[in-house]
Write an enzyme that holds these catalytic residues in place. Sequence first.
Site, PDB file in Angstrom:
ATOM      1  N   LYS A  82       0.189  -1.232  -0.135  1.00  0.00           N
ATOM      2  CA  LYS A  82       0.162   0.011   0.024  1.00  0.00           C
ATOM      3  C   LYS A  82       1.055   0.960   0.438  1.00  0.00           C
ATOM      4  O   LYS A  82       1.630   1.257   0.487  1.00  0.00           O
ATOM      5  CB  LYS A  82      -0.955   0.115   0.973  1.00  0.00           C
ATOM      6  CG  LYS A  82      -1.946   1.025   1.469  1.00  0.00           C
ATOM      7  CD  LYS A  82      -2.972   0.654   2.007  1.00  0.00           C
ATOM      8  CE  LYS A  82      -3.605   1.959   2.463  1.00  0.00           C
ATOM      9  NZ  LYS A  82      -3.993   2.158   3.646  1.00  0.00           N
ATOM     10  N   SER A 155      -9.831   2.273   2.860  1.00  0.00           N
ATOM     11  CA  SER A 155      -9.138   2.956   1.693  1.00  0.00           C
ATOM     12  C   SER A 155      -7.255   1.911   1.140  1.00  0.00           C
ATOM     13  O   SER A 155      -7.328   2.328   0.099  1.00  0.00           O
ATOM     14  CB  SER A 155      -7.753   4.054   2.810  1.00  0.00           C
ATOM     15  OG  SER A 155      -7.155   3.240   4.060  1.00  0.00           O
ATOM     16  N   SER A 179     -10.636   0.052   7.080  1.00  0.00           N
ATOM     17  CA  SER A 179     -10.051  -0.059   5.579  1.00  0.00           C
ATOM     18  C   SER A 179      -8.914  -1.571   4.999  1.00  0.00           C
ATOM     19  O   SER A 179      -8.258  -1.408   4.392  1.00  0.00           O
ATOM     20  CB  SER A 179      -8.844   1.126   5.618  1.00  0.00           C
ATOM     21  OG  SER A 179      -9.615   2.382   5.441  1.00  0.00           O
TER      22      SER A 179
END
Length: 467
Positions: A82, A155, A179
Amino acid sequence: MSADSLHYKSITEISELIRRKEAKPSEITEAMLGRIAKLDGQFHGYALVLAERAMAQAKQYDAEIAKGIWRGPLHGVPIGLKDLCYTSFAPTAGGTTIHAKFVPSFNATIVDRLEVAGAVTLGKLKMTEGAYTSHHPAIQAPLNPWNVNYWVGSSSTGSGVATSAGLCYGAIGSDTGGSIRFPSATCGLTGIKPTWGRVSRHGVFPLADSLDHVGPMCRSAADAAAMLGVIAGADINDPTALRAPVPNYLAGIDDGIRGLRIGVDRRYTQEGIDRHVVAALVQAERTLADLGADIREVHFPPYQKLVSQWIAMCSVETAEAHLDTYPSRKSEYGPDLAQLIEQGRATSGVDIAAIHHERLKFSGSLAAMFEDIDLLLIPTMPVPIPTLTKMSEYGADPSVLLSILRFTAVFDFSGSPTITLPMGMASDQMPLSMQLVGPHLSEDVLVRAGAAFQSVTDWHTRRPPIE
């Protein structure tokens, strides 16, 4: 071995092929990069693909394995990061345009740990702006490979998309209000939100430090266990990282759950919840009982007030995290993150004290509940995966966000570990998802329970209809 047969294998399967020298890291990495080139233009999971560096890593691991060197279950396995994980070898934008060219001088602790374990870093995965709810307007958002018209969560969107579409074998996600769990749910994945502090946050862009968790997103409980075992543990650079020893999460993962006490509160998990979600959760409960679990009725602590306070708490910590660039570069922010920061700057210390007290009361009551059970069974979301159109309609109603946070945000407040597992398919052929929640540092029990459930169900083996 055909490259076409590799991309949906599990980490544990790929690892064994590499260990037995039946497949080379360079062959696997080359196949994965080819698949990214073929498909990521449709789904937009990657912010940056590091093809040349990944192949160099893979060839180094070829040589090591040929010499009999074995670093462990991630040796030679391609994964994604990420894009809030600091990398000294690539920009780390955190989903923003402000940091688009920011190249840190050091790696996040978890990046170093993954690479020391032999993981191949394919690239940086897209995410919402600053890890809040929406993507920056200037950035193409990832699309759900199950159906591009459906929500992909927030997210850790790129992490969910890439892992689900077979564009990496596992990915790092982060979770402040859900998330890791939302993109795992929407993409049919298994994700672990560890105990707060179980995984170092050194070199990880914060959204809200006291709520932020970092963990793996994979296609099975065993894969998530393999990744968690590498990234967990104390860190001299993060004094909030827990010092408890890290067990071998793969050892004993197949021991079953006979006698394990699993709590259910049907009022919490069924009232106001979509009937398709409830039906799948009831079937999951039966499956766990058939595996030998002791299902027990519990009373979940009052949670509504704490959920309603999540945005305020997150806003204050986010405002603090962005002091260097907000309001000085306010015009470069997207509207949702800017609004959150403005709310945080306007929130009083008295308000935060009240939230802190509510958080302590909830966490204490939850800890007391876990004295009588080992794990808690709940949905991940109160509804099946919404369409993008429906989510756009929801955006105008703050109460909808709070409803979606019902089964996630409270465990960010309490720091409790959870494992997210696929548990069925809705009538629109989109995945349904559940969570098992445990007391602090019970990740070994969570992965064992997840593996047991997945040993007798095939929901985690279902794949998006993209080929």
